[in-house]
Structure formats: C-alpha cells, structure tokens
Enzyme design. Structure first.
Site: not given
Ligand code: SAH
Length: 226
Positions: A71
């Site tokens: 993000s």
């Molecule tokens: N907070 C993260 C942003 C990651 S983007 C950072 O700082 O890098 C969102 C993430 O959520 C992705 O890696 C995706 O794979 C994960 N995601 C999506 N659906 C999910 C679920 N049901 N359970 C766990 N993770 C999930």
C-alpha cells in the site's frame, strides 16, 4: 546491529528522501507523531523489489510480486493511526490481528504499537519472504501464518485491534466476533472502484462504524495459494 542488506539506506533511500515523505504525509493530514516517526524509520526500500527501491519513499503503491501491491505510505499511516487512536504514548495494544501480510511492511510499521501481532497471508511465497525480512529487521513480536484470513485466528482471539489490508465485499462476521470490546478494526470494504475504508469499534452493545475515506485495495480472496 548488523544486517545482510543496507537498512539505513543511501542515495534515493536517504534521510532526506524519508523526510520529504514525512512532510507529505503531514500535509495530507497524518498527525500522530509516533506513527510518522515509525514510517520514517522502517526501511520500505527493503520490502519492494530491488529495481523499485529508488521509488520506495514516494507516496505510491508498488508491486510486491504475485500480482499484489504494498500500500502507499499514506494509507499505511492512516490505518495505523486509526488503529492506535486511543493509545496513550508508550502504551501498546495487547493483541493485534492482521489479515493480508503481503510483504510485511504494514506489519513492521504496526509492530511497536502492539505487544503481539498475529498476521495471516493466503499466499505462501509472500509470507515466506515477509518472515525472512521481519527476522532480518529483528521484529520479533509477530507470528505469521499461511492461511485464509476470512475466518480470522480464533485460537488467539479476542483482539484489541484488527487490521485488514485486502477488501471484502462486506465485513466478515468472524472478524467482528473476534474483536474485543473496546477494540477497533480498520478494514477496506466494497468492490473494486467503490471501496471505503471503515473504522469499526466494538462497544458494549454493538459496533460503531466510521468511514475514513475512499480507497483502492486488492480483493480479499477465499482459500490459499502459493
Ligand atoms: N499489508 C500488505 C499489503 C498486502 S496486499 C503490505 O504491507 O505489503 C493484500 C494482501 O492480502 C495480499 O498479499 C493478498 O494475498 C492478501 N490476501 C487476500 N485475501 C486474503 C485472505 N483471505 N487471507 C489472507 N490474506 C489475504
């Protein structure tokens, strides 16, 4: 302290570049000094691909592989600020649940504000990399788990804070249940193109919702993958 890679950063990842980001976040309305100091401190350039390291302190979302993104710093700051809003300086949330570890950047930013963070990610490759990096940065109050975060992490509930970094169509009931009374969940909700960031506080007789603005997150998907 010795790190395998350059943690403090040089050139495009220098102090000056970081100061510029902090000034920008302040202008955009982030007012919590402890959160700003933490954003300044965490080496975001280590969380993104090396080829993109020079852009790590711009206020932009960047790819982290597996079609996911880290993000933009403003959103990480806004979500962390909402999560810790009621904390007195020096106090910590007892247990925080994070859904969507991704590269672990948001986890690293939130770590000093919690006694422990339980973070779940559905993609194995991302969580493996996050685990390695958080260890390298000596962030040890974090437990990561490969799994579908839709059901939360029941064995560790209740949580004083829940932070979700992928967007479901509606707030998952299991997560609401695992929120402690007085606890707060920060979560993007809605379909792509129409998501809003919500701050949900559990009160004695229900939940209080407060919108924090329009956002654009990857969708929260069911199941797990590599
Ligand atoms: N907070 C993260 C942003 C990651 S983007 C950072 O700082 O890098 C969102 C993430 O959520 C992705 O890696 C995706 O794979 C994960 N995601 C999506 N659906 C999910 C679920 N049901 N359970 C766990 N993770 C999930």
């Amino acid at each position: 302290m010795r790190y395998g890679r350059d943690v403090r950063g040089v050139g495009m990842t220098s102090e000056r570049t970081r100061d510029r980001l902090i000034r920008r976040l302040k202008r955009e309305g982030i007012g919590n000094d402890a959160v700003l100091a933490r954003i300044r401190e965490v080496p975001r350039h280590l969380f993104v691909d090396e080829a993109l390291a020079s852009r790590a302190y711009e206020d932009v979302a960047l790819p982290i592989g597996s079609r996911q993104t880290i993000s933009q710093p403003y959103i990480v700051a806004l979500m962390t600020e909402a999560l810790v809003r009621d904390l007195k300086p020096g106090d910590k949330l007892r247990r925080v649940l994070e859904i969507g570890t991704g590269c672990g950047y948001q986890t690293a930013v939130a770590a000093p504000f919690a006694q422990h963070i339980f973070s779940m990610e559905r993609l194995l490759s991302l969580i493996t990399r996050a685990q390695k990096l958080l260890k390298e940065l000596e962030i040890s109050n974090v437990s990561l788990r490969h799994g579908d975060g839709l059901g939360g992490w029941k064995a560790q509930a209740p949580f004083q804070g829940i932070i979700v970094t992928a967007a479901p169509a509606d707030v998952p009931g299991e997560l609401l249940e695992q929120l402690d009374e007085g606890g707060r969940m920060v979560i993007p909700v809605g379909a792509h193109g129409g998501q809003s960031l919500q701050c949900i506080t559990r009160t004695a007789d229900g939940y209080r919702r407060e919108p924090l603005g329009a956002v654009s997150f990857v969708p929260l998907l069911p199941g797990t993958g590599n």
